[in-house]
Scaffold this active site. Sequence first.
Site, PDB file in Angstrom:
ATOM      1  N   GLN A   1       0.829  -1.196   0.000  1.00  0.00           N
ATOM      2  CA  GLN A   1       0.000   0.000   0.000  1.00  0.00           C
ATOM      3  C   GLN A   1       0.867   1.250   0.000  1.00  0.00           C
ATOM      4  O   GLN A   1       1.910   1.302   0.652  1.00  0.00           O
ATOM      5  CB  GLN A   1      -0.928  -0.007   1.214  1.00  0.00           C
ATOM      6  CG  GLN A   1      -2.042  -1.041   1.137  1.00  0.00           C
ATOM      7  CD  GLN A   1      -3.111  -0.657   0.135  1.00  0.00           C
ATOM      8  OE1 GLN A   1      -3.253   0.517  -0.228  1.00  0.00           O
ATOM      9  NE2 GLN A   1      -3.881  -1.642  -0.299  1.00  0.00           N
TER      10      GLN A   1
ATOM     11  N   TYR B   1      -6.260 -12.446  -4.150  1.00  0.00           N
ATOM     12  CA  TYR B   1      -5.408 -11.344  -4.605  1.00  0.00           C
ATOM     13  C   TYR B   1      -4.604 -10.859  -3.393  1.00  0.00           C
ATOM     14  O   TYR B   1      -4.580  -9.680  -3.054  1.00  0.00           O
ATOM     15  CB  TYR B   1      -6.232 -10.209  -5.205  1.00  0.00           C
ATOM     16  CG  TYR B   1      -7.301 -10.642  -6.179  1.00  0.00           C
ATOM     17  CD1 TYR B   1      -7.019 -10.835  -7.524  1.00  0.00           C
ATOM     18  CD2 TYR B   1      -8.617 -10.868  -5.743  1.00  0.00           C
ATOM     19  CE1 TYR B   1      -8.006 -11.232  -8.419  1.00  0.00           C
ATOM     20  CE2 TYR B   1      -9.607 -11.278  -6.624  1.00  0.00           C
ATOM     21  CZ  TYR B   1      -9.300 -11.461  -7.954  1.00  0.00           C
ATOM     22  OH  TYR B   1     -10.290 -11.856  -8.825  1.00  0.00           O
TER      23      TYR B   1
ATOM     24  N   GLU C   1      -2.369 -15.524  -4.948  1.00  0.00           N
ATOM     25  CA  GLU C   1      -1.717 -14.358  -5.542  1.00  0.00           C
ATOM     26  C   GLU C   1      -1.076 -14.776  -6.858  1.00  0.00           C
ATOM     27  O   GLU C   1      -0.536 -15.879  -6.978  1.00  0.00           O
ATOM     28  CB  GLU C   1      -0.658 -13.791  -4.592  1.00  0.00           C
ATOM     29  CG  GLU C   1       0.322 -12.820  -5.187  1.00  0.00           C
ATOM     30  CD  GLU C   1      -0.346 -11.578  -5.777  1.00  0.00           C
ATOM     31  OE1 GLU C   1       0.142 -11.088  -6.821  1.00  0.00           O
ATOM     32  OE2 GLU C   1      -1.358 -11.115  -5.222  1.00  0.00           O
TER      33      GLU C   1
ATOM     34  N   ASP D   1      -9.173  -8.553  -2.474  1.00  0.00           N
ATOM     35  CA  ASP D   1      -8.546  -7.241  -2.666  1.00  0.00           C
ATOM     36  C   ASP D   1      -8.017  -7.188  -4.092  1.00  0.00           C
ATOM     37  O   ASP D   1      -6.807  -7.201  -4.331  1.00  0.00           O
ATOM     38  CB  ASP D   1      -7.418  -7.078  -1.637  1.00  0.00           C
ATOM     39  CG  ASP D   1      -6.729  -5.718  -1.729  1.00  0.00           C
ATOM     40  OD1 ASP D   1      -7.272  -4.826  -2.409  1.00  0.00           O
ATOM     41  OD2 ASP D   1      -5.654  -5.563  -1.133  1.00  0.00           O
TER      42      ASP D   1
ATOM     43  N   CYS E   1      -9.893  -0.467  -4.730  1.00  0.00           N
ATOM     44  CA  CYS E   1      -9.274   0.829  -5.035  1.00  0.00           C
ATOM     45  C   CYS E   1      -9.998   1.527  -6.173  1.00  0.00           C
ATOM     46  O   CYS E   1      -9.531   2.564  -6.649  1.00  0.00           O
ATOM     47  CB  CYS E   1      -7.800   0.646  -5.390  1.00  0.00           C
ATOM     48  SG  CYS E   1      -7.553  -0.345  -6.877  1.00  0.00           S
TER      49      CYS E   1
END
Length: 454
Positions: free
Chosen positions: A286, A315, A339, A382, A409
């Site tokens: 982040q 993710y 991932e 995410d 996001c």
Amino acid sequence: MTDAPATATAGQQPTAPQPTEVVPDVELTIGRPAHGGHFVARHEGRVVFVRHALPDERVRVRFTETEPTASFWRADVVEVLEASPQRTGHPWRPADALAAAARGRAAVGGAEFGHIRLGEQRRLKGAIFREQLERLAHAERTPTVEAAPGEAEDGLGWRTRAAFAVDRSGHLAMHQHRSHEVVQVREMPLAVPAVNALGLWAIDLTGVDRVDVAVPSGGGEPLVLLVPSAGTHPRRVAAIAAAITGASVAVLDPESGRVQRLKGRTWLQESVLGVDYRITGAGFWQIHRGAPETLVGAVLDGLQPAAGERLADLYAGAGLFTVPLARAVGPGGAVLSVEGSAGTVRDARRNLHGQAQASIVQGRVDAALGRWSDPLDAVLLDPPRAGAGRKVVGQIIAARPRAVGYVSCDPASFARDLGYFLTAGWSLDTLRVFDLYPHTHHMESFARLLPPRA
């Protein structure tokens, strides 16, 4: 996760064609905000997406995209004729559209809301989020956009990752918005002080195409990643590394993500709520210095993971959420971590060392869910900016978890995916929106979704 990696650029890379015809500057009255950092206006019946404006302003704009057959055009403000009371001085001159226009150029990307008072930025972001929910999910919710804990009053000094171009003179530069043109810069006020303190602006970077900088969220030695130009001799790269003081330096291969150490180390150590993480090279993390703790807190509060439960973290990146989830379920529980990036998965394995309840899978989320047969008590996802998509949402619903946590996001892709859940009878329970990108149009959110009652 946001799809901005640990070395995310502070400006936007070129993605659009140049105008196909020259259209004179015109005066426009600005309407509502639109997703993507734009404001809506109309010119001769055509929609125009205008940057660097505010609702109800009267402005003069310069068109940047004018494809005759396009359903909309794009433009930048070059003069404000009637200003909104919410307009303020821009904190970063290269990104100030009015200052750039006075010099006959376009503004760099990365601070497109810098001309707006910080409180109004958050109000506009809430309105944009609400509009996306209504249009794409047919859901009504007006979120209050929360500042990160400890945010500076001016909204500056938060960015721990940034990437810079290098101009023809060998100096740091940024891309103009949606353009191949670059503008030399000598500061990055959105970045944490450690980025600016390196003084990279004063170094001759000839032979390098890109410079990425990452600083641990809690402070510590920065990592500078150099992307050499084709044909640059290793001795030249070594000389540049020697000129950089106060940081580790490595060479980054942007295609593979591999890093080659030049001096110091090739990784950063991050700490979140007492948990240490190792992030290698350009691995995802982040960007806002307060984002990891803010989002981990929201996830744990929202999902309330319990001992012995079976969870999925999709993710998952380097394990920002997987680590606290695995600790919460304990040895009697299980966490599936998925991932796609091989390098990031290597970091996740290190960060989850000793926690046998975590199963780490590298690959596509839909493929991993297709192979997973055990029931799931809760799912966290995410995804990158494009969202999860219909197939993954369907797989999550089929797993019949008691709750889903969705970190996003991008309000548009989140609203689209939310619509898939709502159509299947699920409900939007909790929604929190965070201003983790002050002076830009971006925002981050956490939502808790609940299944239909039996």
